[in-house]
Design an enzyme around this catalytic site. Structure first.
Site, PDB file in Angstrom:
ATOM      1  N   ASP A  45       0.935  -1.297  -0.181  1.00 50.05           N
ATOM      2  CA  ASP A  45       0.028  -0.271  -0.102  1.00 50.05           C
ATOM      3  C   ASP A  45       0.778   0.991   0.160  1.00 50.05           C
ATOM      4  O   ASP A  45       0.582   2.066  -0.271  1.00 50.05           O
ATOM      5  CB  ASP A  45      -1.133  -0.213   1.027  1.00 50.05           C
ATOM      6  N   SER A  46       2.110   0.881  -0.206  1.00 46.73           N
ATOM      7  CA  SER A  46       3.474   2.305  -0.124  1.00 46.73           C
ATOM      8  C   SER A  46       2.695   2.598  -1.594  1.00 46.73           C
ATOM      9  O   SER A  46       3.444   4.215  -1.955  1.00 46.73           O
ATOM     10  CB  SER A  46       4.683   1.612  -0.144  1.00 46.73           C
ATOM     11  N   ASP A  84      -0.871  -6.149  -0.490  1.00 49.78           N
ATOM     12  CA  ASP A  84      -0.768  -5.484   0.862  1.00 49.78           C
ATOM     13  C   ASP A  84      -2.225  -5.529   1.576  1.00 49.78           C
ATOM     14  O   ASP A  84      -3.350  -4.007   0.706  1.00 49.78           O
ATOM     15  CB  ASP A  84      -0.312  -4.751   0.458  1.00 49.78           C
ATOM     16  N   LYS A 114      -0.804  -9.337   3.180  1.00 54.94           N
ATOM     17  CA  LYS A 114       0.002  -8.887   4.090  1.00 54.94           C
ATOM     18  C   LYS A 114      -0.556  -8.573   4.942  1.00 54.94           C
ATOM     19  O   LYS A 114      -1.432  -8.295   4.228  1.00 54.94           O
ATOM     20  CB  LYS A 114       1.378  -8.054   3.812  1.00 54.94           C
ATOM     21  N   GLU A 116      -0.389  -5.341   8.366  1.00 56.01           N
ATOM     22  CA  GLU A 116      -0.067  -5.102   9.753  1.00 56.01           C
ATOM     23  C   GLU A 116      -0.702  -5.761  11.294  1.00 56.01           C
ATOM     24  O   GLU A 116      -2.076  -5.280  11.527  1.00 56.01           O
ATOM     25  CB  GLU A 116       0.325  -3.517   9.473  1.00 56.01           C
ATOM     26  N   GLU A 183      10.065  -4.743  10.209  1.00 57.53           N
ATOM     27  CA  GLU A 183       9.947  -2.953   9.617  1.00 57.53           C
ATOM     28  C   GLU A 183      10.943  -2.060  10.882  1.00 57.53           C
ATOM     29  O   GLU A 183       9.860  -2.119  11.961  1.00 57.53           O
ATOM     30  CB  GLU A 183       8.195  -2.287   8.810  1.00 57.53           C
TER      31      GLU A 183
HETATM   32  O1  KIV Z   1       3.028  -1.463   1.213  1.00 58.28           O
HETATM   33  C1  KIV Z   1       4.476  -1.004   1.316  1.00 58.28           C
HETATM   34  O2  KIV Z   1       5.114  -0.623   0.676  1.00 58.28           O
HETATM   35  C2  KIV Z   1       4.215  -1.861   2.936  1.00 58.28           C
HETATM   36  C3  KIV Z   1       6.523  -2.000   3.080  1.00 58.28           C
HETATM   37  C4  KIV Z   1       6.979  -0.907   3.698  1.00 58.28           C
HETATM   38  C5  KIV Z   1       6.494  -3.165   4.008  1.00 58.28           C
HETATM   39  O3  KIV Z   1       4.036  -2.955   3.856  1.00 58.28           O
END
Ligand code: KIV
Length: 281
Positions: A45-46, A84, A114, A116, A183
């Site tokens: 989600d970056s 994500d 993934k 968080e 992280e």
């Molecule tokens: O969204 C992302 O790229 C991430 C990384 C910062 C681990 O979650």
């Protein structure tokens, strides 16, 4: 290359081979990464910061994340692709978490998801893994809760924070996650976590004691200019290369050098002759 599976990733841990992953948000990047032999692609989600220009990640939604994940999957059919889960796609309830995790697999073709958080998301991790979906936990600097952390700040630097990281890591494994991403955590804390867990422990800004490394593609390529975290190593300066190309293109257009004769589609001479004759009447 045969399609990567969780078994390959576990074998790599066993043999001491580090897994190498990057984030990817689009098809061209995913294809190049696969050609370069990158083991895993995280559709992070970056993308909110690296592509959409937000100051954080919480504006990303399921439809946006699914579209990017599907693009990456199409272009990198043999690489292990992780979707994500965006903000509010899993926090509300384990049921919603399962539905949304399932959409990454069913609609976008991801191999895993993934999410968080540590102890506070173990019900969600349990429910998603019980549905047969491979889960990557993510602890330490968790950008979706960066407001609570006081910003994008390294974690595990005090005894209390280190204890919390270790408890989170153990809880994530206990809940059924098959992999953990740590992280921006002090290397010593990552080392302890990896010693205590049996699942592969990967790092981004978490030091060398890991089973593999992740970098954000825009950091690695030198494309993201807003800030550079301490843990980033740039392997290219694409921002400079792109700016130079845009400047050269602009100059060519202004000076009349582009387009040149080699960039145009010509009519056949007899067709041109006919047209001229017709217009002359
Ligand atoms: O969204 C992302 O790229 C991430 C990384 C910062 C681990 O979650």
């Amino acid at each position: 290359m045969a399609k990567r599976s969780v078994l390959d990733l576990y074998r790599m841990k066993q043999s001491g081979e580090k897994a190498c992953w990057i984030t990817a948000y689009d098809a061209p990047t995913a294809s190049l990464a696969e050609q370069a032999g990158i083991d895993m692609l995280l559709v992070g989600d970056s993308v909110g910061m690296c592509v959409y220009g937000h100051g954080g990640t919480n504006q990303m939604t399921m439809p946006i994340m699914l579209a990017h994940t599907a693009a990456v999957r199409r272009a990198a059919p043999d690489t292990f692709v992780i979707g994500d889960m965006p903000f509010l796609s899993y926090q509300v309830s384990p049921q919603e978490a399962v539905r949304n995790a399932g959409a990454f697999i069913q609609e976008a073709g991801a191999d895993a998801i993934k999410l968080e958080g540590g102890r506070r998301v173990t019900r969600q991790i349990r429910a998603i893994s019980d549905a047969g979906i491979v889960v990557f936990g993510h602890i330490g600097l968790t950008p979706q809760s960066s407001g609570q952390l006081g910003g994008f700040k390294a974690q595990g630097l005090t005894v209390d924070s280190a204890r919390a990281m270790i408890a989170d890591a153990e809880a994530v494994q206990e809940a059924g996650a098959m992999f953990l991403l740590v992280e921006a955590v002090a290397p010593e804390v990552t080392r302890i976590i990896r010693q205590r867990l049996s699942i592969p422990v990967y790092g981004i800004g978490a030091g060398p004691h890991t089973d593999g490394e992740l970098l954000i593609v825009s950091d690695l390529l030198g494309l993201f200019e807003a800030f550079k975290p301490k843990f980033v190593k740039r392997y290219a300066e694409l921002a400079r290369i792109m700016k130079d190309a845009f400047t050269a293109y602009r100059k060519d257009v202004k000076d009349g050098f582009f387009p040149g004769p080699e960039h145009v589609y010509n009519m056949k001479p007899d067709e041109l002759e006919k047209l001229r004759a017709e217009l002359a009447q």
